[in-house]
Design a protein around this motif. Structure first.
Motif, PDB file in Angstrom:
ATOM      1  N   LEU A  39       0.823  -1.204   0.000  1.00 16.97           N
ATOM      2  CA  LEU A  39       0.000   0.000   0.000  1.00 16.97           C
ATOM      3  C   LEU A  39       0.862   1.261   0.000  1.00 16.97           C
ATOM      4  O   LEU A  39       0.542   2.247  -0.670  1.00 16.97           O
ATOM      5  N   ARG A  40       1.953   1.230   0.754  1.00 11.77           N
ATOM      6  CA  ARG A  40       2.840   2.395   0.803  1.00 11.77           C
ATOM      7  C   ARG A  40       3.432   2.673  -0.577  1.00 11.77           C
ATOM      8  O   ARG A  40       3.502   3.821  -1.027  1.00 11.77           O
ATOM      9  N   GLU A  41       3.864   1.619  -1.260  1.00 10.79           N
ATOM     10  CA  GLU A  41       4.431   1.791  -2.594  1.00 10.79           C
ATOM     11  C   GLU A  41       3.381   2.293  -3.585  1.00 10.79           C
ATOM     12  O   GLU A  41       3.715   2.963  -4.566  1.00 10.79           O
ATOM     13  N   ALA A  42       2.108   1.981  -3.322  1.00 14.25           N
ATOM     14  CA  ALA A  42       1.029   2.440  -4.191  1.00 14.25           C
ATOM     15  C   ALA A  42       0.555   3.843  -3.812  1.00 14.25           C
ATOM     16  O   ALA A  42      -0.451   4.316  -4.333  1.00 14.25           O
ATOM     17  N   LYS A  43       1.267   4.504  -2.878  1.00 11.64           N
ATOM     18  CA  LYS A  43       0.964   5.873  -2.453  1.00 11.64           C
ATOM     19  C   LYS A  43      -0.369   5.972  -1.704  1.00 11.64           C
ATOM     20  O   LYS A  43      -1.051   7.004  -1.771  1.00 11.64           O
ATOM     21  N   ALA A  44      -0.742   4.916  -1.011  1.00  6.89           N
ATOM     22  CA  ALA A  44      -1.968   4.954  -0.212  1.00  6.89           C
ATOM     23  C   ALA A  44      -1.737   5.765   1.059  1.00  6.89           C
ATOM     24  O   ALA A  44      -0.609   5.887   1.547  1.00  6.89           O
ATOM     25  N   ASP A  45      -2.802   6.309   1.599  1.00 10.03           N
ATOM     26  CA  ASP A  45      -2.750   7.078   2.843  1.00 10.03           C
ATOM     27  C   ASP A  45      -2.893   6.105   4.009  1.00 10.03           C
ATOM     28  O   ASP A  45      -3.981   5.668   4.341  1.00 10.03           O
ATOM     29  N   LEU A  46      -1.779   5.772   4.631  1.00 12.55           N
ATOM     30  CA  LEU A  46      -1.810   4.778   5.707  1.00 12.55           C
ATOM     31  C   LEU A  46      -2.537   5.289   6.946  1.00 12.55           C
ATOM     32  O   LEU A  46      -3.016   4.489   7.752  1.00 12.55           O
ATOM     33  N   SER A  47      -2.650   6.607   7.092  1.00 11.33           N
ATOM     34  CA  SER A  47      -3.356   7.142   8.254  1.00 11.33           C
ATOM     35  C   SER A  47      -4.855   6.860   8.177  1.00 11.33           C
ATOM     36  O   SER A  47      -5.568   6.984   9.179  1.00 11.33           O
ATOM     37  N   ARG A  48      -5.342   6.479   6.980  1.00 14.23           N
ATOM     38  CA  ARG A  48      -6.746   6.117   6.804  1.00 14.23           C
ATOM     39  C   ARG A  48      -6.893   4.636   6.428  1.00 14.23           C
ATOM     40  O   ARG A  48      -7.893   4.221   5.867  1.00 14.23           O
ATOM     41  N   THR A  49      -5.850   3.874   6.762  1.00 11.63           N
ATOM     42  CA  THR A  49      -5.846   2.435   6.524  1.00 11.63           C
ATOM     43  C   THR A  49      -6.002   1.706   7.854  1.00 11.63           C
ATOM     44  O   THR A  49      -5.241   1.951   8.789  1.00 11.63           O
ATOM     45  N   ILE A  50      -6.995   0.838   7.939  1.00 15.48           N
ATOM     46  CA  ILE A  50      -7.304   0.140   9.188  1.00 15.48           C
ATOM     47  C   ILE A  50      -6.908  -1.328   9.065  1.00 15.48           C
ATOM     48  O   ILE A  50      -7.321  -2.012   8.128  1.00 15.48           O
ATOM     49  N   ILE A  51      -6.115  -1.805  10.011  1.00 14.96           N
ATOM     50  CA  ILE A  51      -5.788  -3.227  10.091  1.00 14.96           C
ATOM     51  C   ILE A  51      -6.729  -3.848  11.115  1.00 14.96           C
ATOM     52  O   ILE A  51      -6.639  -3.565  12.313  1.00 14.96           O
ATOM     53  N   CYS A  52      -7.659  -4.667  10.647  1.00 19.75           N
ATOM     54  CA  CYS A  52      -8.663  -5.211  11.566  1.00 19.75           C
ATOM     55  C   CYS A  52      -8.297  -6.614  12.039  1.00 19.75           C
ATOM     56  O   CYS A  52      -7.312  -7.200  11.592  1.00 19.75           O
ATOM     57  N   HIS A  53      -9.087  -7.125  12.960  1.00 20.58           N
ATOM     58  CA  HIS A  53      -8.867  -8.446  13.572  1.00 20.58           C
ATOM     59  C   HIS A  53      -7.481  -8.550  14.213  1.00 20.58           C
ATOM     60  O   HIS A  53      -6.850  -9.614  14.178  1.00 20.58           O
ATOM     61  N   MET A  54      -7.016  -7.455  14.805  1.00 20.72           N
ATOM     62  CA  MET A  54      -5.723  -7.497  15.485  1.00 20.72           C
ATOM     63  C   MET A  54      -5.731  -8.514  16.623  1.00 20.72           C
ATOM     64  O   MET A  54      -4.692  -9.129  16.917  1.00 20.72           O
ATOM     65  N   ASP A  55      -6.887  -8.683  17.262  1.00 18.69           N
ATOM     66  CA  ASP A  55      -6.994  -9.595  18.399  1.00 18.69           C
ATOM     67  C   ASP A  55      -6.446 -10.978  18.085  1.00 18.69           C
ATOM     68  O   ASP A  55      -5.721 -11.579  18.886  1.00 18.69           O
ATOM     69  N   ARG A  56      -6.822 -11.506  16.928  1.00 18.53           N
ATOM     70  CA  ARG A  56      -6.497 -12.894  16.599  1.00 18.53           C
ATOM     71  C   ARG A  56      -5.321 -13.011  15.639  1.00 18.53           C
ATOM     72  O   ARG A  56      -5.041 -14.086  15.122  1.00 18.53           O
ATOM     73  N   THR A  57      -4.634 -11.883  15.388  1.00 26.64           N
ATOM     74  CA  THR A  57      -3.563 -11.880  14.396  1.00 26.64           C
ATOM     75  C   THR A  57      -2.182 -11.715  15.007  1.00 26.64           C
ATOM     76  O   THR A  57      -1.260 -12.453  14.688  1.00 26.64           O
ATOM     77  N   LEU A  58      -2.034 -10.735  15.885  1.00 30.05           N
ATOM     78  CA  LEU A  58      -0.721 -10.428  16.459  1.00 30.05           C
ATOM     79  C   LEU A  58      -0.800 -10.349  17.975  1.00 30.05           C
ATOM     80  O   LEU A  58      -1.699  -9.698  18.517  1.00 30.05           O
ATOM     81  N   ASP A  59       0.169 -10.977  18.634  1.00 29.64           N
ATOM     82  CA  ASP A  59       0.269 -10.879  20.083  1.00 29.64           C
ATOM     83  C   ASP A  59       1.658 -10.407  20.504  1.00 29.64           C
ATOM     84  O   ASP A  59       1.882 -10.092  21.664  1.00 29.64           O
ATOM     85  N   ASN A  60       2.590 -10.364  19.543  1.00 30.80           N
ATOM     86  CA  ASN A  60       3.952  -9.924  19.827  1.00 30.80           C
ATOM     87  C   ASN A  60       3.968  -8.406  19.938  1.00 30.80           C
ATOM     88  O   ASN A  60       3.650  -7.691  18.979  1.00 30.80           O
ATOM     89  N   GLU A  61       4.340  -7.893  21.111  1.00 28.56           N
ATOM     90  CA  GLU A  61       4.233  -6.460  21.358  1.00 28.56           C
ATOM     91  C   GLU A  61       5.161  -5.643  20.463  1.00 28.56           C
ATOM     92  O   GLU A  61       4.801  -4.548  20.006  1.00 28.56           O
ATOM     93  N   ASP A  62       6.358  -6.146  20.196  1.00 31.35           N
ATOM     94  CA  ASP A  62       7.289  -5.418  19.325  1.00 31.35           C
ATOM     95  C   ASP A  62       6.727  -5.290  17.919  1.00 31.35           C
ATOM     96  O   ASP A  62       6.841  -4.242  17.278  1.00 31.35           O
ATOM     97  N   MET A  63       6.107  -6.365  17.422  1.00 31.24           N
ATOM     98  CA  MET A  63       5.529  -6.333  16.078  1.00 31.24           C
ATOM     99  C   MET A  63       4.321  -5.406  16.017  1.00 31.24           C
ATOM    100  O   MET A  63       4.107  -4.718  15.017  1.00 31.24           O
ATOM    101  N   ILE A  64       3.546  -5.373  17.105  1.00 30.91           N
ATOM    102  CA  ILE A  64       2.388  -4.478  17.159  1.00 30.91           C
ATOM    103  C   ILE A  64       2.857  -3.022  17.097  1.00 30.91           C
ATOM    104  O   ILE A  64       2.297  -2.200  16.360  1.00 30.91           O
ATOM    105  N   LEU A  65       3.893  -2.693  17.860  1.00 31.59           N
ATOM    106  CA  LEU A  65       4.411  -1.325  17.865  1.00 31.59           C
ATOM    107  C   LEU A  65       5.017  -0.961  16.508  1.00 31.59           C
ATOM    108  O   LEU A  65       4.872   0.171  16.045  1.00 31.59           O
ATOM    109  N   GLU A  66       5.682  -1.912  15.877  1.00 28.16           N
ATOM    110  CA  GLU A  66       6.252  -1.663  14.550  1.00 28.16           C
ATOM    111  C   GLU A  66       5.140  -1.390  13.538  1.00 28.16           C
ATOM    112  O   GLU A  66       5.261  -0.500  12.691  1.00 28.16           O
ATOM    113  N   LEU A  67       4.046  -2.130  13.668  1.00 30.27           N
ATOM    114  CA  LEU A  67       2.912  -1.916  12.775  1.00 30.27           C
ATOM    115  C   LEU A  67       2.308  -0.534  13.000  1.00 30.27           C
ATOM    116  O   LEU A  67       1.994   0.193  12.055  1.00 30.27           O
ATOM    117  N   ALA A  68       2.148  -0.150  14.268  1.00 27.69           N
ATOM    118  CA  ALA A  68       1.587   1.165  14.588  1.00 27.69           C
ATOM    119  C   ALA A  68       2.484   2.291  14.087  1.00 27.69           C
ATOM    120  O   ALA A  68       2.003   3.352  13.661  1.00 27.69           O
TER     121      ALA A  68
END
Length: 218
Positions: A39-68
């Protein structure tokens, strides 16, 4: 996410010229990072991009912070689901609401409090109040009081429940659009709160009425 890069790029290119937000559904893997790079390479606005179902996808805190840190919005949308026996195979254990709130506190402490949205995935009958479930009022009735007990301040709660959803649900207009766009009625914060409480009360009363109407006395 189970989507090809070509599909994501195509969706992003079509979305760039629209005023809507973009939701990325992640299916049980950490591939959302790949999707964001596409999405970044396609020039999408990541501030209006929602990653859903975080509950069942990521539990690693470092990866969550990197995603944020990418600027996207993280959606914890399974509040009320506290099930160790989730019907689909997951790479992590399904968290309960207390664990979800600890992850939210971590994000807030790291400065990502305005990149969080929460909801509940009501999609089965047994989740409704009349069938013994937590129902649609779970977040305002149970989660918000728990947030306060765990030290969330009112500004943070309002950002998660009102400010960020309002930003995402508002069509992004350019200057030309603003020049002719008609004025919009904007109720006060108190009015919105009272209206939400009224809707919950009406829904609860309707649920009780239906339950009583179906009760058979013997």
């Amino acid at each position: 996410c189970g989507l090809s890069a070509a599909y994501i790029v195509g969706r992003a290119m079509g979305w760039i010229n629209t005023p809507e937000e973009l939701t990325v559904l992640c299916e049980y893997t950490a591939s959302e990072a790949i999707s964001l790079e596409v999405l970044r390479e396609a020039k999408a606005d990541l501030s209006r991009t929602i990653i859903c179902h975080m509950d069942r996808t990521l539990d690693n805190e470092d990866m969550i912070l990197e995603l944020a840190a990418s600027g996207c919005v993280l959606e914890y949308d399974l509040f009320g689901s506290e099930n160790s026996y989730y019907p689909w195979e997951l790479p992590i254990d399904m968290p309960n609401d207390a664990r979800r709130l600890r992850l939210l506190q971590m994000l807030v402490a790291e400065g990502f409090g305005d990149q969080i949205v929460i909801s509940q995935d009501i999609c089965f009958k047994h989740q409704l109040v009349r069938h013994g479930g937590h129902g649609y009022a779970h977040i305002p009735a149970n989660v918000v009081p728990l947030m306060r007990r765990k030290g969330f301040d009112e500004k943070t709660i309002h950002a998660i429940l009102v400010d960020t959803p309002a930003r995402l649900l508002t069509f992004a207009a350019d200057e030309a659009d603003e020049a002719w766009w008609p004025p919009t009625f904007e109720p006060s914060a108190l009015s919105r709160t009272l209206f939400a409480q009224w809707m919950i009360a009406v829904d609860s009363q309707r649920t009780r009425s239906r339950a009583l109407s179906r009760t058979t006395w013997t």
